[in-house]
Motif scaffolding. Structure first.
Motif, PDB file in Angstrom:
ATOM      1  N   ARG A   1       0.840  -1.203   0.000  1.00  9.49           N
ATOM      2  CA  ARG A   1       0.000   0.000   0.000  1.00  9.49           C
ATOM      3  C   ARG A   1       0.871   1.246   0.000  1.00  9.49           C
ATOM      4  N   PHE A   2       2.032   1.120   0.636  1.00  7.49           N
ATOM      5  CA  PHE A   2       2.940   2.252   0.792  1.00  7.49           C
ATOM      6  C   PHE A   2       4.176   2.151  -0.084  1.00  7.49           C
ATOM      7  N   ILE A   3       4.648   0.916  -0.298  1.00  5.75           N
ATOM      8  CA  ILE A   3       5.880   0.688  -1.043  1.00  5.75           C
ATOM      9  C   ILE A   3       5.560  -0.269  -2.188  1.00  5.75           C
ATOM     10  N   PRO A   4       5.388   0.242  -3.396  1.00  2.00           N
ATOM     11  CA  PRO A   4       5.015  -0.631  -4.520  1.00  2.00           C
ATOM     12  C   PRO A   4       6.068  -1.698  -4.809  1.00  2.00           C
ATOM     13  N   LYS A   5       5.600  -2.828  -5.321  1.00  2.00           N
ATOM     14  CA  LYS A   5       6.495  -3.921  -5.702  1.00  2.00           C
ATOM     15  C   LYS A   5       7.511  -3.402  -6.708  1.00  2.00           C
ATOM     16  N   GLY A   6       8.759  -3.787  -6.540  1.00  2.00           N
ATOM     17  CA  GLY A   6       9.814  -3.362  -7.446  1.00  2.00           C
ATOM     18  C   GLY A   6      10.539  -2.104  -6.996  1.00  2.00           C
ATOM     19  N   THR A   7      10.054  -1.458  -5.931  1.00  2.00           N
ATOM     20  CA  THR A   7      10.706  -0.261  -5.413  1.00  2.00           C
ATOM     21  C   THR A   7      12.042  -0.641  -4.785  1.00  2.00           C
ATOM     22  N   ASP A   8      13.068   0.130  -5.071  1.00  2.00           N
ATOM     23  CA  ASP A   8      14.377  -0.088  -4.454  1.00  2.00           C
ATOM     24  C   ASP A   8      14.300   0.414  -3.014  1.00  2.00           C
ATOM     25  N   ILE A   9      14.332  -0.500  -2.075  1.00  2.00           N
ATOM     26  CA  ILE A   9      14.180  -0.143  -0.667  1.00  2.00           C
ATOM     27  C   ILE A   9      15.332   0.754  -0.203  1.00  2.00           C
TER      28      ILE A   9
END
Length: 86
Positions: A36-44
């Motif tokens: 919800r906050f961090i979309p899939k594929g986002t570089d953490i």
């Protein structure tokens, strides 16, 4: 994980089959809440510690049906209090 049963002794240990998300319902629910906050594929690595802390705080203070509508934080705090008292 291969020796996990040795660590827990008589407590049953269950393993989910690889690539079978239906066997990991709670885990998959957690992943969905994070997304919800961090979309899939986002570089953490690009996220700030404050952003990660906000997501963590939101998730830990959200009541869960599986916990009898306690929050994870409430449940964790009660377990810590039990061990501190003994």
């Amino acid at each position: 994980f291969s020796k996990l049963q040795e660590v827990f002794g008589d407590i049953p240990v269950y393993y989910a089959h690889p690539y079978t998300p239906s066997e990991r319902g709670t885990n998959e629910r957690q992943n969905g809440m994070v997304r919800r906050f961090i979309p899939k594929g986002t570089d953490i690595a690009c996220l700030t510690p404050d952003t990660i802390q906000q997501v963590e705080d939101w998730m830990n203070n959200l009541p869960r049906k599986i916990l009898g509508y306690d929050t994870p934080k409430e449940r964790f705090d009660s377990y810590v209090a039990q061990f501190a008292a003994s």
